[in-house]
Design a protein around this motif. Structure first.
Motif, PDB file in Angstrom:
ATOM      1  N   ALA A 309       0.835  -1.202   0.000  1.00  0.00           N
ATOM      2  CA  ALA A 309       0.000   0.000   0.000  1.00  0.00           C
ATOM      3  C   ALA A 309       0.866   1.247   0.000  1.00  0.00           C
ATOM      4  CB  ALA A 309      -0.933  -0.005   1.210  1.00  0.00           C
ATOM      5  N   LYS A 310       1.999   1.193   0.703  1.00  0.00           N
ATOM      6  CA  LYS A 310       2.921   2.328   0.707  1.00  0.00           C
ATOM      7  C   LYS A 310       3.559   2.528  -0.667  1.00  0.00           C
ATOM      8  CE  LYS A 310       4.039   1.830   5.622  1.00  0.00           C
ATOM      9  NZ  LYS A 310       5.104   1.521   6.609  1.00  0.00           N
ATOM     10  N   LYS A 311       3.558   1.457  -1.466  1.00  0.00           N
ATOM     11  CA  LYS A 311       4.097   1.541  -2.824  1.00  0.00           C
ATOM     12  C   LYS A 311       2.968   1.637  -3.851  1.00  0.00           C
ATOM     13  CE  LYS A 311       8.172  -1.159  -1.530  1.00  0.00           C
ATOM     14  NZ  LYS A 311       8.959  -2.398  -1.737  1.00  0.00           N
ATOM     15  N   HIS A 312       1.796   2.095  -3.402  1.00  0.00           N
ATOM     16  CA  HIS A 312       0.660   2.425  -4.277  1.00  0.00           C
ATOM     17  C   HIS A 312      -0.040   1.196  -4.851  1.00  0.00           C
ATOM     18  CE1 HIS A 312       2.208   6.498  -4.021  1.00  0.00           C
ATOM     19  NE2 HIS A 312       3.379   6.057  -4.449  1.00  0.00           N
ATOM     20  N   ALA A 313      -0.004   0.076  -4.167  1.00  0.00           N
ATOM     21  CA  ALA A 313      -0.709  -1.123  -4.621  1.00  0.00           C
ATOM     22  C   ALA A 313      -1.597  -1.633  -3.486  1.00  0.00           C
ATOM     23  CB  ALA A 313       0.279  -2.208  -5.047  1.00  0.00           C
ATOM     24  N   LEU A 314      -2.926  -1.589  -3.707  1.00  0.00           N
ATOM     25  CA  LEU A 314      -3.877  -2.029  -2.689  1.00  0.00           C
ATOM     26  C   LEU A 314      -4.377  -3.430  -3.012  1.00  0.00           C
ATOM     27  CD1 LEU A 314      -6.034   1.208  -2.236  1.00  0.00           C
ATOM     28  CD2 LEU A 314      -4.037   0.475  -0.918  1.00  0.00           C
ATOM     29  N   LEU A 315      -4.257  -4.341  -2.055  1.00  0.00           N
ATOM     30  CA  LEU A 315      -4.713  -5.721  -2.225  1.00  0.00           C
ATOM     31  C   LEU A 315      -6.072  -5.901  -1.569  1.00  0.00           C
ATOM     32  CD1 LEU A 315      -3.179  -8.067  -3.626  1.00  0.00           C
ATOM     33  CD2 LEU A 315      -1.756  -6.128  -3.038  1.00  0.00           C
ATOM     34  N   ILE A 663      -4.379 -13.058 -10.873  1.00  0.00           N
ATOM     35  CA  ILE A 663      -4.312 -11.801 -10.129  1.00  0.00           C
ATOM     36  C   ILE A 663      -4.714 -10.677 -11.074  1.00  0.00           C
ATOM     37  CG2 ILE A 663      -1.820 -11.684 -10.597  1.00  0.00           C
ATOM     38  CD1 ILE A 663      -3.401 -10.292  -7.435  1.00  0.00           C
ATOM     39  N   GLY A 664      -5.859 -10.063 -10.804  1.00  0.00           N
ATOM     40  CA  GLY A 664      -6.344  -8.958 -11.619  1.00  0.00           C
ATOM     41  C   GLY A 664      -5.885  -7.635 -11.030  1.00  0.00           C
ATOM     42  N   ILE A 665      -5.336  -6.765 -11.890  1.00  0.00           N
ATOM     43  CA  ILE A 665      -4.763  -5.506 -11.431  1.00  0.00           C
ATOM     44  C   ILE A 665      -5.454  -4.353 -12.153  1.00  0.00           C
ATOM     45  CG2 ILE A 665      -2.643  -4.175 -11.153  1.00  0.00           C
ATOM     46  CD1 ILE A 665      -1.104  -6.822 -11.494  1.00  0.00           C
ATOM     47  N   ALA A 666      -6.168  -3.519 -11.396  1.00  0.00           N
ATOM     48  CA  ALA A 666      -6.894  -2.388 -11.986  1.00  0.00           C
ATOM     49  C   ALA A 666      -6.187  -1.085 -11.676  1.00  0.00           C
ATOM     50  CB  ALA A 666      -8.326  -2.345 -11.447  1.00  0.00           C
ATOM     51  N   MET A 667      -6.399  -0.102 -12.553  1.00  0.00           N
ATOM     52  CA  MET A 667      -5.842   1.220 -12.343  1.00  0.00           C
ATOM     53  C   MET A 667      -6.754   2.014 -11.411  1.00  0.00           C
ATOM     54  SD  MET A 667      -3.124   0.990 -14.169  1.00  0.00           S
ATOM     55  CE  MET A 667      -3.085  -0.812 -14.055  1.00  0.00           C
ATOM     56  N   GLY A 668      -6.187   2.620 -10.373  1.00  0.00           N
ATOM     57  CA  GLY A 668      -6.992   3.312  -9.382  1.00  0.00           C
ATOM     58  C   GLY A 668      -7.406   4.713  -9.768  1.00  0.00           C
ATOM     59  N   VAL A 669      -6.588   5.394 -10.588  1.00  0.00           N
ATOM     60  CA  VAL A 669      -6.885   6.783 -10.958  1.00  0.00           C
ATOM     61  C   VAL A 669      -7.802   6.830 -12.165  1.00  0.00           C
ATOM     62  CG1 VAL A 669      -5.903   8.996 -11.663  1.00  0.00           C
ATOM     63  CG2 VAL A 669      -4.685   7.553 -10.003  1.00  0.00           C
ATOM     64  N   THR A 670      -7.383   6.192 -13.254  1.00  0.00           N
ATOM     65  CA  THR A 670      -8.173   6.240 -14.491  1.00  0.00           C
ATOM     66  C   THR A 670      -9.102   5.046 -14.635  1.00  0.00           C
ATOM     67  OG1 THR A 670      -6.397   5.121 -15.691  1.00  0.00           O
ATOM     68  CG2 THR A 670      -6.356   7.515 -15.667  1.00  0.00           C
ATOM     69  N   GLY A 671      -8.983   4.060 -13.775  1.00  0.00           N
ATOM     70  CA  GLY A 671      -9.765   2.843 -13.918  1.00  0.00           C
ATOM     71  C   GLY A 671     -11.233   3.039 -13.607  1.00  0.00           C
ATOM     72  N   THR A 672     -12.079   2.292 -14.312  1.00  0.00           N
ATOM     73  CA  THR A 672     -13.515   2.314 -14.033  1.00  0.00           C
ATOM     74  C   THR A 672     -13.792   1.510 -12.771  1.00  0.00           C
ATOM     75  OG1 THR A 672     -13.899   0.334 -15.359  1.00  0.00           O
ATOM     76  CG2 THR A 672     -14.029   2.450 -16.486  1.00  0.00           C
ATOM     77  N   ASP A 680      -8.115  -7.949  -8.159  1.00  0.00           N
ATOM     78  CA  ASP A 680      -7.605  -8.332  -6.844  1.00  0.00           C
ATOM     79  C   ASP A 680      -6.725  -7.238  -6.267  1.00  0.00           C
ATOM     80  OD1 ASP A 680      -8.453 -11.279  -6.864  1.00  0.00           O
ATOM     81  OD2 ASP A 680      -7.303 -11.130  -8.717  1.00  0.00           O
ATOM     82  N   MET A 681      -6.123  -6.451  -7.156  1.00  0.00           N
ATOM     83  CA  MET A 681      -5.208  -5.400  -6.727  1.00  0.00           C
ATOM     84  C   MET A 681      -5.525  -4.124  -7.497  1.00  0.00           C
ATOM     85  SD  MET A 681      -1.033  -5.431  -6.541  1.00  0.00           S
ATOM     86  CE  MET A 681      -0.638  -5.029  -8.240  1.00  0.00           C
ATOM     87  N   ILE A 682      -5.410  -2.989  -6.809  1.00  0.00           N
ATOM     88  CA  ILE A 682      -5.663  -1.688  -7.429  1.00  0.00           C
ATOM     89  C   ILE A 682      -4.416  -0.830  -7.271  1.00  0.00           C
ATOM     90  CG2 ILE A 682      -7.082   0.392  -7.382  1.00  0.00           C
ATOM     91  CD1 ILE A 682      -9.327  -1.332  -6.161  1.00  0.00           C
ATOM     92  N   LEU A 683      -3.936  -0.290  -8.389  1.00  0.00           N
ATOM     93  CA  LEU A 683      -2.780   0.599  -8.359  1.00  0.00           C
ATOM     94  C   LEU A 683      -3.262   2.031  -8.151  1.00  0.00           C
ATOM     95  CD1 LEU A 683      -0.609  -0.792 -11.302  1.00  0.00           C
ATOM     96  CD2 LEU A 683      -0.510  -1.371  -8.876  1.00  0.00           C
ATOM     97  N   THR A 684      -2.925   2.616  -7.023  1.00  0.00           N
ATOM     98  CA  THR A 684      -3.427   3.954  -6.716  1.00  0.00           C
ATOM     99  C   THR A 684      -2.730   5.025  -7.530  1.00  0.00           C
ATOM    100  OG1 THR A 684      -1.861   4.162  -4.871  1.00  0.00           O
ATOM    101  CG2 THR A 684      -4.051   3.288  -4.370  1.00  0.00           C
TER     102      THR A 684
END
Length: 926
Positions: A309-315, A663-672, A680-684
């Motif tokens: 999370a400190k590295k901008h990845a939320l699980l 492992i699904g990784i979504a974009m947190g800023v531009t992602g829907t 499973d994971m969101i990149l902030t």
């Protein structure tokens, strides 16, 4: 094959207006309120239905029903049955605390809102009974006429009847970064969702207006179809869950077999009574079950999620942390993931000069940084003219964010790139528009592919500026601007311009052409009212100025991230809705593939058998112009090859693949929101490089679990050795360690240092190794050898020797070994103490597998040292507190015996450091 909904959409696009009126039973006056109500009952509300979710109670209970949790429940029952009620309660308490903690972590990461509904607007303007009114979007029905304008979210799949300068951002469906032009005439472009006169639910109107008739609502829209595809997918079991289940079965078999063996030996070899033999065997079974495994796994995963999370990845799920460490393939979207999702001009082509303006900075003195040199804009008349056209023939504004964040684009990305280019050259749009006020605009349309504006020069002459597609521009130009002078446009000029465009196109760049005309005094147009300027009389005899080449540039950090993935033997497959040329250009530029990579389009993918696709994804491959079903299928074929797949994305079209992936990784800023829910994971920070950091954390978690397992299992051998001696001597040597003392190690002294191992930092070189094979297990041969051989046997010899040492001090062998009383309590206490201090050395030795502990810092893991301190205090309490002495059958040790205990870890630690040094030397030489 295309799905039924997509085929129906294409049929609706081809039909005439009268045919659609007949099909939907409507007219230009819209539906009646009565008919609309009837259809609402028939088709249902215009909403996206959510898949039925499990109740919170079931979700909560699932955290207590894993194989390891069930084993702990059984262990507690066994302990209670054996008369050790306190022990049974303690084991159950560990299970309950772990399950609650796991549920809390999972629940905190889940979204509580219905994100699919968020993407639809709240209200829509419709025509009913001939009147325009605003209704809730969920009441829109097939056959309704509705109106949309710039900024609106399209509420349903619809056929356009009339439009003005309409452009729609379909990136949430297609993944393509550039808005597409829409009009009321039928034309089918490349790929899916490419009908010119159809707009789709969930897309965004970026410019223009339109009236349309809804042809599909709710779950019958393309948006709903993708949602249905996503919801139909059951999430795969995480590899860590499978591995923990496998480990639990292994440990259960070992524990039960040992329990049966000890029971039989106690009955037939030592001739123990059945009841005592049974309790003795039960105690050994409980002792061999690592009660601390689940809390350590949970804590290790939780710590991993916090570091990530400190590295901008939320699980969203703890188990997905470790899955990242196993990833062998990343199926990545391009737009907004590998690129910045921001059109940028990086080349300017003029007849006399060509400028590379990649990465230009803002300047305010009329200069622009190009080709590593300052270019005076005013001294290059051609460049000055092009920038003037880019500024004045433009309907887009770039509004600065007052908080210092990303600027907001009010218009199209293409025009925003022109605005930014002008600003970099010091051209102020407001000042230019005041100097040259716009008199009229001839809007862009997809037919002629041009936009024209008419202004006036400072001398009062009409000035026509045009920008658009190169082919369209060359058709209306008969002159060219060459180093400040206007001359005839020759065939050689046309060939030169086309060659430049082709050269840049191969680099994945998009060209935009510019031309102008100053209406001369003797030109008939000069005496015509501005209102009479038309496409036919304005867009001709133009002067060609030049080209701008633009692209959606790669993220700056992506290059290093790709190199790190290759170093870690992780393949990246680009899966995008963009064009093949653009996709290959970006993939090659950032190093994902070479220029020899195979490019497969969505249409080609439809014709491929699964066998051929499985072979294709093994090599260098890029997928372009793909639909949601294609992304889903690509992920599935990679998994069929045995790969652990991480799939990234930000749009609705990515959701099915995100859910299907390991492992699904979504974009947190531009992602829907749809993508975020499926992932499973969101990149902030929407940073692909954060994935590499997350993968390192995943590998670290798995490595730490192995370290914990090695640590926790190596104490089982010295715990079992006293019982073996007791059995082999047929009871002549009293038990050097009681069952309660064994469980003191498992649930007391061992637990905190083990938890410290669970949060150990990454060992140097962890990203230089390939992903672990799927057929490898936590409990492998190396751990078995170290735990039960090297570490375990050494600790067994030391602890057993400590037992006989105390007995020798008390007069043995002259005096028989005591089976009770203070001498016996002191001897068993010394055995327990020796095991604990051997474990102190093991805790330090287990911190690394091959690197020296000094290389990561002897005191860098404070939690391990805290655990060591606590276990020393605990063992001291057991020795000197009378009520604890009675429960655990312990006694006080003297100073000499304490000195002996404190000396145990030192040689064990130094010997292991020597072994690791030798292993590093051998590895380096090989």
């Amino acid at each position: 094959m295309k799905n039924d909904e997509s085929m129906k959409i294409n049929d609706d696009a081809k039909k005439s207006v009268s045919e659609l009126f007949d099909q939907f039973g409507t007219t230009k006056a819209g539906l009646s309120q009565v008919e609309a109500g009837s259809r609402l009952s028939k088709y249902g509300p215009n909403t996206i239905q959510q898949a039925k979710r499990q109740s919170e109670i079931i979700v909560f209970l699932e955290n207590f029903t894993s194989l390891m949790a069930i084993l702990l429940w059984a262990s507690g029952i066994i302990a209670m049955f054996a008369g050790m009620m306190e022990l049974g309660i303690a084991i159950w308490a560990v299970n309950i605390i772990n399950g609650c903690f796991s549920y809390w972590q999972q629940h905190a990461a889940q979204k509580a809102t219905d994100s699919l509904k968020k993407m639809l607007p709240a209200y829509v303007k419709v025509i009913r009974d001939g009147k325009t009114e605003q209704i809730p979007v969920d009441q829109l029905v097939p056959g309704d006429f509705f109106q949309i304008q710039a900024g609106d979210s399209v509420p349903a799949d619809a056929r356009i009847f009339d439009s003005a300068n309409l452009q729609v951002d379909e990136s949430s469906l297609t993944g393509e970064s550039v808005p597409v032009e829409k009009a009321d005439s039928y034309r089918h472009g490349d790929g899916e969702f490419a009908q010119q006169n159809i707009i789709f639910a969930g897309t965004i109107v970026t410019s223009g207006t339109a009236s349309a008739i809804a042809v599909a609502t709710g779950m019958q829209t393309e948006f709903g179809r993708i949602a249905r595809l996503t919801q139909s997918q059951k999430k795969v079991i995480y590899p860590l869950q499978r591995e923990l289940n496998h480990l639990t079965r292994q440990l259960t078999v070992i524990a039960i077999m040992l329990g049966i063996a000890f029971f039989l030996l106690a009955v037939f070899f030592v001739h123990y009574p059945l009841a005592q033999s049974f309790i003795f065997a039960l105690g050994m079974i409980v002792a061999f079950i690592p009660e601390g495994l689940l809390p350590t796994v949970t804590l290790s995963l939780a710590q991993g999620t916090q570091r990530m999370a400190k590295k901008h990845a939320l699980l969203k799920n703890l188990s997905s942390v470790e899955t990242l460490g196993e990833t062998t393939v990343i199926c990545s979207d391009k737009t907004g993931t590998l690129t910045q999702n921001q059109m940028t001009i990086n080349h300017i082509w003029l007849v006399a000069h060509q400028y590379d303006v990649t990465g230009t900075g803002y300047v305010n003195n009329g200069k622009i940084q190009a080709n590593n040199a300052d270019v005076n804009v005013q001294q290059d008349g051609d460049l000055s003219r092009l920038l003037s056209i880019a500024t004045l023939n433009n309907d887009t504004e770039v509004a600065e964010n007052p908080d210092g964040g990303k600027a907001k684009i009010l218009g199209t990305p293409t025009e925003a790139a022109l605005v930014i280019l002008s600003r970099k050259a010091g051209v102020a749009a407001k000042v230019e528009n005041q100097r040259f006020p716009r008199l009229k605009e001839l809007p862009f349309d997809s037919g002629r592919k041009l936009m024209t504006t008419i202004t006036k020069t400072t001398e009062g002459q009409p000035l026509i500026y045009t920008k658009g597609a190169l082919g369209s521009e060359l058709q209306i130009c008969d002159r060219i601007l060459d180093n400040g002078k206007v001359r005839a446009l020759t065939t050689a000029d046309r060939d030169n311009i086309s060659a430049a465009n082709e050269r840049y196109s191969k680099q994945g760049l998009r060209a935009l052409a510019f031309s102008y005309r100053i209406v001369a005094e003797d030109d008939p147009l000069n005496d015509t009212e501005i209102a009479n300027y038309t496409i036919e009389n304005a867009e001709k005899h133009m002067v060609f100025v030049g080209l701008t080449m633009m692209s959606d540039p790669p993220r700056p950090e992506i290059f290093k991230a790709v190199r790190n993935c290759k170093r870690a033997n992780i393949r990246i497959i680009m899966v995008t809705g963009d064009s093949p040329i653009t996709a290959k250009s970006i993939a090659t530029k950032i190093g994902i593939t070479s220029d020899k990579a195979q490019v497969i389009t969505g249409d080609e993918l439809d014709q491929m058998a699964d066998k051929d696709l499985r072979e294709a994804v093994k090599g260098e491959v890029i997928f372009a112009r793909v639909a949601p079903e294609h992304k889903f299928r690509i992920v599935s074929m990679c998994q069929a090859n045995g790969d652990i797949v991480a799939s990234t994305g930000d749009g609705v079209n990515d959701a099915p693949a995100l859910k299907r992936a390991d492992i699904g990784i979504a974009m947190g800023v531009t992602g829907t929101d749809v993508a975020k829910d499926a992932a499973d994971m969101i990149l902030t920070d929407d940073n692909f490089a954060s994935i590499v950091s997350a993968i390192e954390e995943g590998r670290t978690v798995y490595s730490n679990l192995q370290k914990f397992l090695l640590y926790i299992l190596n104490s089982n051998v010295p715990e079992a050795a006293p019982s073996v001696i007791f059995l082999v001597t047929r009871g002549l040597v009293p038990l050097p360690l009681t069952v309660m003392q064994i469980l003191t190690v498992d649930l007391g002294t061992d637990l905190l240092p083990a938890l410290g191992l669970g949060i150990e930092k990454a060992e140097p070189g962890i990203m230089d190794q390939p992903p672990r094979p799927q057929n490898s297990h936590l409990l492998n041969r190396s751990i078995i050898w170290k735990a039960f051989g090297l570490y375990g046997l050494t600790a067994s010899v030391i602890s057993t020797g400590a037992y006989f040492f105390v007995n020798h001090v008390n007069g043995w062998p002259s005096i028989p070994l005591a089976a009770s009383g203070l001498p016996y309590a002191e001897a068993t206490t010394m055995t327990l103490g020796a095991i604990v201090f051997c474990q102190i050395a093991a805790a330090m030795n287990c911190r690394t597998q091959i690197s020296s502990v000094f290389s990561i810092g002897l005191f860098s893991n404070r939690r391990i040292w805290l655990g060591i301190g606590v276990e020393i205090v605990l063992i001291a309490c057991l020795m000197y507190q009378p009520f604890l002495q009675e429960i655990f059958n312990t006694g006080p040790l003297n100073v000499a015996e304490w000195v002996f205990l404190f000396c145990i870890p030192i040689p064990l630690f130094l010997l292991e450091e020597a072994r690791k040094w030798a292993a590093r030397k051998i590895s380096k030489n090989n």
